[in-house]
Design a protein around this motif. Structure first.
Motif, PDB file in Angstrom:
ATOM      1  N   LEU A  38       0.833  -1.188   0.000  1.00  0.00           N
ATOM      2  CA  LEU A  38       0.000   0.000   0.000  1.00  0.00           C
ATOM      3  C   LEU A  38       0.872   1.242   0.000  1.00  0.00           C
ATOM      4  CD1 LEU A  38      -2.320  -1.027   2.937  1.00  0.00           C
ATOM      5  CD2 LEU A  38      -3.021  -0.829   0.578  1.00  0.00           C
ATOM      6  N   PRO A  39       0.464   2.275  -0.717  1.00  0.00           N
ATOM      7  CA  PRO A  39       1.204   3.522  -0.558  1.00  0.00           C
ATOM      8  C   PRO A  39       0.940   4.069   0.837  1.00  0.00           C
ATOM      9  CG  PRO A  39      -0.724   3.857  -1.934  1.00  0.00           C
ATOM     10  CD  PRO A  39      -0.655   2.382  -1.631  1.00  0.00           C
ATOM     11  N   ASN A  40       1.937   4.648   1.469  1.00  0.00           N
ATOM     12  CA  ASN A  40       1.752   5.265   2.775  1.00  0.00           C
ATOM     13  C   ASN A  40       2.575   6.536   2.842  1.00  0.00           C
ATOM     14  OD1 ASN A  40       4.438   4.368   3.673  1.00  0.00           O
ATOM     15  ND2 ASN A  40       3.507   2.339   3.726  1.00  0.00           N
ATOM     16  N   TYR A  82       4.497  -1.308  -4.079  1.00  0.00           N
ATOM     17  CA  TYR A  82       3.246  -0.759  -4.589  1.00  0.00           C
ATOM     18  C   TYR A  82       3.410  -0.608  -6.092  1.00  0.00           C
ATOM     19  CZ  TYR A  82      -0.326   2.633  -5.766  1.00  0.00           C
ATOM     20  OH  TYR A  82      -1.379   3.277  -6.359  1.00  0.00           O
ATOM     21  N   TYR A  83       2.475  -1.153  -6.859  1.00  0.00           N
ATOM     22  CA  TYR A  83       2.523  -1.118  -8.318  1.00  0.00           C
ATOM     23  C   TYR A  83       1.435  -0.156  -8.812  1.00  0.00           C
ATOM     24  CZ  TYR A  83       5.383  -5.270  -7.695  1.00  0.00           C
ATOM     25  OH  TYR A  83       6.371  -6.145  -7.315  1.00  0.00           O
ATOM     26  N   PRO A  84       1.770   1.094  -9.111  1.00  0.00           N
ATOM     27  CA  PRO A  84       0.747   2.081  -9.468  1.00  0.00           C
ATOM     28  C   PRO A  84       0.027   1.790 -10.773  1.00  0.00           C
ATOM     29  CG  PRO A  84       2.951   3.041  -9.607  1.00  0.00           C
ATOM     30  CD  PRO A  84       3.109   1.667  -9.046  1.00  0.00           C
ATOM     31  N   LEU A  96       7.198   2.078   3.001  1.00  0.00           N
ATOM     32  CA  LEU A  96       7.575   1.597   4.332  1.00  0.00           C
ATOM     33  C   LEU A  96       6.976   0.261   4.728  1.00  0.00           C
ATOM     34  CD1 LEU A  96       7.502   4.716   6.650  1.00  0.00           C
ATOM     35  CD2 LEU A  96       9.443   3.441   5.832  1.00  0.00           C
ATOM     36  N   ASN A  97       6.344  -0.420   3.834  1.00  0.00           N
ATOM     37  CA  ASN A  97       5.626  -1.627   4.201  1.00  0.00           C
ATOM     38  C   ASN A  97       6.491  -2.642   4.942  1.00  0.00           C
ATOM     39  OD1 ASN A  97       3.213  -0.769   3.064  1.00  0.00           O
ATOM     40  ND2 ASN A  97       3.797  -1.488   1.051  1.00  0.00           N
ATOM     41  N   ARG A  98       5.936  -3.127   6.065  1.00  0.00           N
ATOM     42  CA  ARG A  98       6.425  -4.320   6.753  1.00  0.00           C
ATOM     43  C   ARG A  98       5.375  -5.374   6.462  1.00  0.00           C
ATOM     44  NH1 ARG A  98       7.161  -1.998  12.460  1.00  0.00           N
ATOM     45  NH2 ARG A  98       5.639  -0.546  11.710  1.00  0.00           N
TER      46      ARG A  98
END
Length: 174
Positions: A38-40, A82-84, A96-98
């Motif tokens: 996810l974008p964050n 994240y693949y836009p 920043l995904n964990r």
């Protein structure tokens, strides 16, 4: 969690206060279910913040299990990028995904998954988690955001494949 009509699932999947629950990724033709990043906001607290506030935001955890017992995560592909332009995979963004986080979870299994491209940790077991099994997974590309993208060298610290434990500062916060 959210699923598009013709595409993958996207984290933030939270399994909380559950017992005897399985998230198994078998779909048609024996393919794996895919959970994408996810974008964050990618924001960290300032260096002047108190130690207990020095952590990445939790919006980037793709699968979080809290207060679980006998939970199984099996046959998933968990990809932190994240693949836009999905379904095209040629343009990807590291955030920043964990990827998988177990907290106060017992007798649980993370087995037979592909876990890749975490911004930080790929798998984290922390805060009173015990008697869990992590086996037969392919784990790679952990810490991509932390070590390749993160401009602040003080934050180049978080890219473990499997991190077991709780930082002493986080113990006080919990």
């Amino acid at each position: 969690w959210n699923q598009t009509d013709d595409g993958p699932y996207y984290g933030n999947i939270v399994i909380k206060n559950r017992r005897n629950f399985t998230l198994r990724g078998l779909i048609k033709n024996a393919q794996r279910a895919v959970i994408l990043g996810l974008p964050n906001d990618e924001l960290y607290p300032p260096e002047s913040a108190n130690p207990v506030e020095q952590h990445p935001n939790d919006k980037g955890i793709l699968i979080k299990v809290v207060n679980g017992d006998n939970i199984t995560l099996e046959n998933l592909t968990v990809d932190g990028f994240y693949y836009p332009d999905f379904p095209a995979l040629d343009r990807k963004v590291s955030v920043l995904n964990r990827l998988i986080w177990l907290q106060r979870t017992t007798n649980s299994r993370i087995i037979g998954n592909i876990v890749k491209n975490a911004g930080g940790e790929c798998i984290r077991l922390r805060t009173a988690s015990h008697d869990n099994e992590v086996a037969y997974n392919t784990i790679r590309g952990c810490g991509y955001y932390q070590f390749k993208i993160q401009p602040l060298q003080r934050l180049w610290k978080n890219g473990e494949g499997i991190y077991i434990g709780t930082d002493p500062y986080q113990i006080r916060a919990n």
